[in-house]
Enzyme design. Structure first.
Site, PDB file in Angstrom:
ATOM      1  N   TYR A  57       0.868  -1.173   0.000  1.00 11.19           N
ATOM      2  CA  TYR A  57       0.000   0.000   0.000  1.00 11.19           C
ATOM      3  C   TYR A  57       0.908   1.227   0.000  1.00 11.19           C
ATOM      4  O   TYR A  57       1.287   1.754   1.047  1.00 11.19           O
ATOM      5  CB  TYR A  57      -0.906   0.030   1.233  1.00 11.19           C
ATOM      6  CG  TYR A  57      -1.975  -1.026   1.252  1.00 11.19           C
ATOM      7  CD1 TYR A  57      -2.385  -1.679   0.095  1.00 11.19           C
ATOM      8  CD2 TYR A  57      -2.615  -1.375   2.437  1.00 11.19           C
ATOM      9  CE1 TYR A  57      -3.366  -2.653   0.113  1.00 11.19           C
ATOM     10  CE2 TYR A  57      -3.603  -2.348   2.464  1.00 11.19           C
ATOM     11  CZ  TYR A  57      -3.966  -2.987   1.304  1.00 11.19           C
ATOM     12  OH  TYR A  57      -4.943  -3.944   1.338  1.00 11.19           O
ATOM     13  N   PHE A 208     -13.772  -3.622   1.301  1.00  6.46           N
ATOM     14  CA  PHE A 208     -14.717  -2.876   0.457  1.00  6.46           C
ATOM     15  C   PHE A 208     -16.159  -2.994   0.986  1.00  6.46           C
ATOM     16  O   PHE A 208     -17.121  -2.933   0.213  1.00  6.46           O
ATOM     17  CB  PHE A 208     -14.662  -3.335  -1.010  1.00  6.46           C
ATOM     18  CG  PHE A 208     -13.345  -3.110  -1.713  1.00  6.46           C
ATOM     19  CD1 PHE A 208     -12.477  -2.111  -1.289  1.00  6.46           C
ATOM     20  CD2 PHE A 208     -12.980  -3.872  -2.810  1.00  6.46           C
ATOM     21  CE1 PHE A 208     -11.258  -1.889  -1.939  1.00  6.46           C
ATOM     22  CE2 PHE A 208     -11.775  -3.672  -3.466  1.00  6.46           C
ATOM     23  CZ  PHE A 208     -10.904  -2.674  -3.038  1.00  6.46           C
ATOM     24  N   GLY A 212     -17.837  -1.012  -1.621  1.00  7.48           N
ATOM     25  CA  GLY A 212     -18.367  -2.000  -2.563  1.00  7.48           C
ATOM     26  C   GLY A 212     -17.330  -2.432  -3.589  1.00  7.48           C
ATOM     27  O   GLY A 212     -17.394  -3.519  -4.123  1.00  7.48           O
ATOM     28  N   GLY A 213     -16.356  -1.588  -3.900  1.00  6.05           N
ATOM     29  CA  GLY A 213     -15.352  -1.916  -4.907  1.00  6.05           C
ATOM     30  C   GLY A 213     -14.146  -1.015  -4.744  1.00  6.05           C
ATOM     31  O   GLY A 213     -14.092  -0.212  -3.802  1.00  6.05           O
ATOM     32  N   THR A 215     -13.160   1.618  -6.242  1.00  9.18           N
ATOM     33  CA  THR A 215     -13.481   3.044  -6.167  1.00  9.18           C
ATOM     34  C   THR A 215     -14.873   3.157  -5.573  1.00  9.18           C
ATOM     35  O   THR A 215     -15.702   2.259  -5.751  1.00  9.18           O
ATOM     36  CB  THR A 215     -13.478   3.696  -7.563  1.00  9.18           C
ATOM     37  OG1 THR A 215     -14.284   2.880  -8.431  1.00  9.18           O
ATOM     38  CG2 THR A 215     -12.080   3.766  -8.138  1.00  9.18           C
ATOM     39  N   PRO A 216     -15.130   4.251  -4.842  1.00  5.21           N
ATOM     40  CA  PRO A 216     -16.441   4.375  -4.213  1.00  5.21           C
ATOM     41  C   PRO A 216     -17.561   4.262  -5.243  1.00  5.21           C
ATOM     42  O   PRO A 216     -17.447   4.802  -6.340  1.00  5.21           O
ATOM     43  CB  PRO A 216     -16.399   5.767  -3.583  1.00  5.21           C
ATOM     44  CG  PRO A 216     -14.949   6.097  -3.447  1.00  5.21           C
ATOM     45  CD  PRO A 216     -14.256   5.383  -4.571  1.00  5.21           C
TER      46      PRO A 216
HETATM   47  N1  LIG Z   1      -7.082  -8.371   0.937  1.00  7.86           N
HETATM   48  C1  LIG Z   1      -7.227  -7.557  -0.078  1.00  7.86           C
HETATM   49  O1  LIG Z   1      -7.038  -7.928  -1.218  1.00  7.86           O
HETATM   50  C2  LIG Z   1      -7.671  -6.133   0.159  1.00  7.86           C
HETATM   51  C3  LIG Z   1      -8.061  -5.352  -0.940  1.00  7.86           C
HETATM   52  C4  LIG Z   1      -8.474  -4.053  -0.686  1.00  7.86           C
HETATM   53  C5  LIG Z   1      -8.490  -3.551   0.599  1.00  7.86           C
HETATM   54  N2  LIG Z   1      -8.082  -4.330   1.642  1.00  7.86           N
HETATM   55  C6  LIG Z   1      -8.097  -3.820   3.036  1.00  7.86           C
HETATM   56  O2  LIG Z   1      -9.438  -3.551   3.377  1.00  7.86           O
HETATM   57  C7  LIG Z   1      -9.549  -2.210   3.890  1.00  7.86           C
HETATM   58  C8  LIG Z   1     -10.935  -1.699   3.551  1.00  7.86           C
HETATM   59  O3  LIG Z   1     -11.022  -1.446   2.172  1.00  7.86           O
HETATM   60  P1  LIG Z   1     -11.181   0.053   1.613  1.00  7.86           P
HETATM   61  O4  LIG Z   1     -10.575   0.963   2.593  1.00  7.86           O
HETATM   62  O5  LIG Z   1     -10.693   0.096   0.250  1.00  7.86           O
HETATM   63  O6  LIG Z   1     -12.735   0.136   1.418  1.00  7.86           O
HETATM   64  P2  LIG Z   1     -13.958   0.500   2.344  1.00  7.86           P
HETATM   65  O7  LIG Z   1     -13.585   0.496   3.773  1.00  7.86           O
HETATM   66  O8  LIG Z   1     -15.102  -0.281   1.910  1.00  7.86           O
HETATM   67  O9  LIG Z   1     -14.269   1.993   1.888  1.00  7.86           O
HETATM   68  C9  LIG Z   1     -13.339   2.988   1.836  1.00  7.86           C
HETATM   69  C10 LIG Z   1     -13.924   4.073   0.939  1.00  7.86           C
HETATM   70  O10 LIG Z   1     -15.180   4.479   1.471  1.00  7.86           O
HETATM   71  C11 LIG Z   1     -15.081   5.816   1.955  1.00  7.86           C
HETATM   72  N3  LIG Z   1     -15.635   5.810   3.327  1.00  7.86           N
HETATM   73  C12 LIG Z   1     -15.147   5.192   4.420  1.00  7.86           C
HETATM   74  N4  LIG Z   1     -15.937   5.422   5.480  1.00  7.86           N
HETATM   75  C13 LIG Z   1     -16.955   6.217   5.034  1.00  7.86           C
HETATM   76  C14 LIG Z   1     -18.074   6.812   5.654  1.00  7.86           C
HETATM   77  N5  LIG Z   1     -18.340   6.637   6.966  1.00  7.86           N
HETATM   78  N6  LIG Z   1     -18.912   7.546   4.893  1.00  7.86           N
HETATM   79  C15 LIG Z   1     -18.675   7.741   3.579  1.00  7.86           C
HETATM   80  N7  LIG Z   1     -17.608   7.222   2.931  1.00  7.86           N
HETATM   81  C16 LIG Z   1     -16.754   6.462   3.658  1.00  7.86           C
HETATM   82  C17 LIG Z   1     -13.613   6.179   1.946  1.00  7.86           C
HETATM   83  O11 LIG Z   1     -13.430   7.522   1.592  1.00  7.86           O
HETATM   84  P3  LIG Z   1     -12.935   8.615   2.668  1.00  7.86           P
HETATM   85  O12 LIG Z   1     -11.467   8.427   2.817  1.00  7.86           O
HETATM   86  O13 LIG Z   1     -13.319   9.891   2.039  1.00  7.86           O
HETATM   87  O14 LIG Z   1     -13.685   8.340   3.933  1.00  7.86           O
HETATM   88  C18 LIG Z   1     -13.073   5.279   0.853  1.00  7.86           C
HETATM   89  O15 LIG Z   1     -13.260   5.858  -0.407  1.00  7.86           O
HETATM   90  C19 LIG Z   1      -8.402  -1.478   3.197  1.00  7.86           C
HETATM   91  O16 LIG Z   1      -8.076  -0.275   3.835  1.00  7.86           O
HETATM   92  C20 LIG Z   1      -7.322  -2.506   3.224  1.00  7.86           C
HETATM   93  O17 LIG Z   1      -6.670  -2.504   4.490  1.00  7.86           O
HETATM   94  C21 LIG Z   1      -7.698  -5.619   1.438  1.00  7.86           C
END
Ligand SMILES: NC(=O)c1ccc[n+]([C@@H]2O[C@H](COP(=O)([O-])OP(=O)(O)OC[C@H]3O[C@@H](n4cnc5c(N)ncnc54)[C@H](OP(=O)(O)O)[C@@H]3O)[C@@H](O)[C@H]2O)c1
Length: 286
Positions: A57, A208, A212-213, A215-216
């Site tokens: 990352y 996600f 959901g994916g 990108t938001p």
């Molecule tokens: N194992 C794998 O292959 C893999 C792949 C991807 C990710 N991951 C891990 O999983 C974690 C979670 O995934 P993620 O961070 O991509 O996705 P997520 O938690 O589903 O969503 C993050 C996205 O949603 C927005 N968001 C978060 N909280 C929000 C809220 N309360 N209201 C509105 N928007 C909100 C964030 O934007 P803002 O910053 O503007 O809040 C960001 O764009 C990652 O950080 C990573 O550690 C693992």
């Protein structure tokens, strides 16, 4: 609803945090460094003690592991940092998938970046960073099991996998978590995998779950989601997180955000209680 889970020999709050968005912000650019550090420190203040990260990352100017180290080391005793190996970048920046002989280097890279002597939890992430569905994980998981025996890793997990991978991994070494893409509107075919994990005492850790994916997604305009959010005086993102936590007591959330207000909302979502009727209405969405 239980708010904690035994991840191996460590007790973690089920509502955790993921660092990916600190290295690559929601819009694809860098997020402000001071904000990233503030968010990490605030997460711990709010009780987050399970943080997901990875050496891969990073962006040209940001490394999630470096930010974590700067913000939180020396780490609180109860903090469990989960990292993942498998994907990596070669010197030209192209994604590569580590073979068994390259995993040691990736594990050591995480140890150095985080400033630790060993890693709490390491997930073997199947695929070059992008697709699930590679064949056997035995050789690579076996290589990590060797590093665990050496003491470089405390607990093992697997990521981006199907039930057959869990069965295969469990025959090699203990597995404490499975990390897959999953949420109210994404990859619901893993409903059964959550139950299989529970049968084996394994945590299921969706990524996600909010977005959901990668990108938001489009703004949440679904009637059931909006309606339940209004009933709870919550946001749709909070309802999405609460919904995942209601899918099983072995489900751990790791929402990622670089926005301090979103962090507060996400942690608060851990305390939301959905009624059976609300869950039934939300289930019609998936
Ligand atoms: N194992 C794998 O292959 C893999 C792949 C991807 C990710 N991951 C891990 O999983 C974690 C979670 O995934 P993620 O961070 O991509 O996705 P997520 O938690 O589903 O969503 C993050 C996205 O949603 C927005 N968001 C978060 N909280 C929000 C809220 N309360 N209201 C509105 N928007 C909100 C964030 O934007 P803002 O910053 O503007 O809040 C960001 O764009 C990652 O950080 C990573 O550690 C693992």
């Amino acid at each position: 609803m239980n708010t904690t889970w035994e991840l191996g020999d460590r007790t973690v709050n089920r509502l955790g945090y993921g660092t990916m968005r600190l290295a690559v912000g929601a819009a694809g650019g860098d997020i402000d460094r001071d904000t990233a550090i503030t968010v990490l420190r605030r997460a711990v203040e709010l009780g987050v003690n399970h943080i997901d990260t990875a050496a891969f990352y990073f962006s040209p100017r940001r490394s999630a592991n470096e930010l974590l180290n700067t913000a939180l080391a020396p780490y609180p005793d109860d903090l469990v940092i989960t990292t993942k190996v498998g994907p990596g970048r070669d010197p030209s920046g192209d994604w590569v998938s580590a073979g068994p002989e390259q995993l040691r280097g990736q594990v050591e890279e995480n140890i150095r970046q985080l400033g630790l002597d060993h890693l709490d939890v390491v997930n073997l992430r199947i695929g070059a960073g992008l697709e699930r569905g590679e064949g056997s994980l035995a050789e690579r998981f076996g290589a990590l099991a060797d590093l665990r025996r050496e003491g470089l890793i405390r607990h093992l997990g697997i990521s981006n996998v199907g039930p057959e991978h869990l069965t295969e991994a469990l025959a090699i070494a203990p597995v404490v978590c499975v990390q897959n893409q999953y949420g109210l509107t994404t990859r619901r075919e893993d409903d059964a995998l959550i139950d299989l994990c529970a049968e084996h005492g394994v945590a299921f850790v969706p990524f996600f779950a909010v977005a959901g994916g990668p990108t938001p997604g489009p703004a949440d305009t679904d009637t059931a989601l909006d309606q339940v959010a209004k009933e709870l005086d919550a946001t749709p993102a909070q309802v999405r997180l609460a919904w995942t936590l209601h899918k099983g007591r072995n489900v751990l959330a790791i929402p990622g955000t670089g926005n301090p207000a979103h962090l507060e909302e996400n942690v608060a979502a851990g305390a939301l209680r959905l009624t059976d009727d609300q869950l039934a209405r939300l289930d019609t969405i998936g």
